[in-house]
Design a protein around this motif. Structure first.
Motif, PDB file in Angstrom:
ATOM      1  N   TYR A  18       0.828  -1.216   0.000  1.00  0.00           N
ATOM      2  CA  TYR A  18       0.000   0.000   0.000  1.00  0.00           C
ATOM      3  C   TYR A  18       0.858   1.261   0.000  1.00  0.00           C
ATOM      4  O   TYR A  18       0.501   2.265  -0.612  1.00  0.00           O
ATOM      5  N   LEU A  19       1.989   1.207   0.677  1.00  0.00           N
ATOM      6  CA  LEU A  19       2.906   2.346   0.689  1.00  0.00           C
ATOM      7  C   LEU A  19       3.424   2.632  -0.716  1.00  0.00           C
ATOM      8  O   LEU A  19       3.440   3.781  -1.164  1.00  0.00           O
ATOM      9  N   PHE A  20       3.816   1.590  -1.426  1.00  0.00           N
ATOM     10  CA  PHE A  20       4.281   1.759  -2.807  1.00  0.00           C
ATOM     11  C   PHE A  20       3.180   2.338  -3.693  1.00  0.00           C
ATOM     12  O   PHE A  20       3.411   3.258  -4.476  1.00  0.00           O
ATOM     13  N   ILE A  21       1.993   1.784  -3.590  1.00  0.00           N
ATOM     14  CA  ILE A  21       0.865   2.295  -4.381  1.00  0.00           C
ATOM     15  C   ILE A  21       0.624   3.763  -4.081  1.00  0.00           C
ATOM     16  O   ILE A  21       0.442   4.579  -4.986  1.00  0.00           O
ATOM     17  N   ALA A  22       0.634   4.105  -2.794  1.00  0.00           N
ATOM     18  CA  ALA A  22       0.371   5.491  -2.387  1.00  0.00           C
ATOM     19  C   ALA A  22       1.405   6.450  -2.959  1.00  0.00           C
ATOM     20  O   ALA A  22       1.046   7.492  -3.524  1.00  0.00           O
ATOM     21  N   PHE A  23       2.675   6.116  -2.804  1.00  0.00           N
ATOM     22  CA  PHE A  23       3.725   7.033  -3.248  1.00  0.00           C
ATOM     23  C   PHE A  23       3.911   7.049  -4.755  1.00  0.00           C
ATOM     24  O   PHE A  23       4.217   8.084  -5.333  1.00  0.00           O
ATOM     25  N   TRP A  24       3.756   5.915  -5.406  1.00  0.00           N
ATOM     26  CA  TRP A  24       4.022   5.838  -6.836  1.00  0.00           C
ATOM     27  C   TRP A  24       2.832   6.246  -7.704  1.00  0.00           C
ATOM     28  O   TRP A  24       3.023   6.756  -8.796  1.00  0.00           O
ATOM     29  N   TYR A  25       1.611   6.007  -7.229  1.00  0.00           N
ATOM     30  CA  TYR A  25       0.453   6.243  -8.077  1.00  0.00           C
ATOM     31  C   TYR A  25      -0.554   7.251  -7.521  1.00  0.00           C
ATOM     32  O   TYR A  25      -0.982   8.145  -8.231  1.00  0.00           O
ATOM     33  N   VAL A  26      -0.938   7.065  -6.277  1.00  0.00           N
ATOM     34  CA  VAL A  26      -2.029   7.868  -5.720  1.00  0.00           C
ATOM     35  C   VAL A  26      -1.595   9.303  -5.421  1.00  0.00           C
ATOM     36  O   VAL A  26      -2.219  10.255  -5.900  1.00  0.00           O
ATOM     37  N   ALA A  27      -0.558   9.480  -4.630  1.00  0.00           N
ATOM     38  CA  ALA A  27      -0.136  10.829  -4.220  1.00  0.00           C
ATOM     39  C   ALA A  27       0.189  11.740  -5.414  1.00  0.00           C
ATOM     40  O   ALA A  27      -0.246  12.900  -5.428  1.00  0.00           O
ATOM     41  N   PRO A  28       0.929  11.272  -6.422  1.00  0.00           N
ATOM     42  CA  PRO A  28       1.218  12.166  -7.548  1.00  0.00           C
ATOM     43  C   PRO A  28      -0.042  12.672  -8.263  1.00  0.00           C
ATOM     44  O   PRO A  28      -0.098  13.821  -8.686  1.00  0.00           O
ATOM     45  N   ARG A  29      -1.038  11.818  -8.368  1.00  0.00           N
ATOM     46  CA  ARG A  29      -2.267  12.234  -9.055  1.00  0.00           C
ATOM     47  C   ARG A  29      -3.142  13.121  -8.181  1.00  0.00           C
ATOM     48  O   ARG A  29      -3.693  14.113  -8.650  1.00  0.00           O
ATOM     49  N   LEU A  30      -3.289  12.755  -6.922  1.00  0.00           N
ATOM     50  CA  LEU A  30      -4.157  13.529  -6.042  1.00  0.00           C
ATOM     51  C   LEU A  30      -3.562  14.887  -5.669  1.00  0.00           C
ATOM     52  O   LEU A  30      -4.303  15.826  -5.374  1.00  0.00           O
ATOM     53  N   PRO A  34      -7.806  19.785  -6.204  1.00  0.00           N
ATOM     54  CA  PRO A  34      -8.222  20.537  -5.017  1.00  0.00           C
ATOM     55  C   PRO A  34      -8.448  19.559  -3.856  1.00  0.00           C
ATOM     56  O   PRO A  34      -8.841  18.405  -4.070  1.00  0.00           O
ATOM     57  N   ARG A  35      -8.224  20.009  -2.641  1.00  0.00           N
ATOM     58  CA  ARG A  35      -8.298  19.159  -1.451  1.00  0.00           C
ATOM     59  C   ARG A  35      -9.613  18.381  -1.376  1.00  0.00           C
ATOM     60  O   ARG A  35      -9.606  17.169  -1.147  1.00  0.00           O
ATOM     61  N   PRO A  41     -11.547   9.856  -3.378  1.00  0.00           N
ATOM     62  CA  PRO A  41     -11.147   8.456  -3.580  1.00  0.00           C
ATOM     63  C   PRO A  41     -10.550   7.829  -2.321  1.00  0.00           C
ATOM     64  O   PRO A  41     -10.671   6.619  -2.110  1.00  0.00           O
ATOM     65  N   LEU A  42      -9.947   8.630  -1.472  1.00  0.00           N
ATOM     66  CA  LEU A  42      -9.386   8.100  -0.229  1.00  0.00           C
ATOM     67  C   LEU A  42     -10.493   7.667   0.728  1.00  0.00           C
ATOM     68  O   LEU A  42     -10.336   6.696   1.468  1.00  0.00           O
TER      69      LEU A  42
END
Length: 160
Positions: A18-30, A34-35, A41-42
């Protein structure tokens, strides 16, 4: 392999994935959104914590699983899922206190997760048949020990 060790391995590897998914895919897009939009999606992921409520259903777990544990875990997940849905609705219709609801969800959900971990250890629930509440534990144990899942009754309670 001891059930607690197996759980520790599963838990650690899941967190890492989940950490890899968050840093590699989710965080860059989100991070580009806007907040209020980025939170949606979170929150959706947690709306499905209602599945944790299945632990309250008769026969969903072995009869040896303590009722006190089942109640804490089941209702904690249901409350967290309801708060996620409430926060999603508030964000969708742009309620002024929507971010406060997200924070409430986050606090309750984090406390529920921490409590679930602590209570799982306290009640040694990894020695019981947990059904869908812990994946295919019997098949995972069988692959390590060579024991067939059919060698044990799924609701037999603690295993040696």
């Amino acid at each position: 392999m001891e059930p607690m060790v197996l759980f520790g391995i599963q838990f650690t590897l899941s967190l890492l994935a989940y950490l890899f998914i968050a840093f590699w895919y989710v965080a860059p897009r989100l991070s580009r959104l806007p907040r209020e939009v980025a939170l949606v999606p979170l929150l959706w992921v947690h709306a499905f914590r209602v599945v944790g409520g299945t632990i309250l259903a008769p026969g969903a777990v072995g009869p040896g699983v303590p009722t006190e544990f089942r109640t804490m875990i089941g209702y904690g997940d249901l409350i967290t899922a309801c708060l996620a849905l409430l926060a999603l609705t508030a964000l969708r219709i742009r309620v002024q206190g929507a971010i406060a609801l997200v924070w409430l969800f986050l606090i309750v959900g984090t406390l529920d997760t921490a409590n679930a971990i602590v209570q799982s250890v306290r009640f040694s629930v990894f020695t019981y048949a947990l059904g869908v509440n812990w994946g295919n534990r019997d098949h995972l144990c069988a692959s390590v020990t060579g024991e067939q899942p059919s060698d044990r009754h799924p609701t037999a309670g603690p295993q040696p």
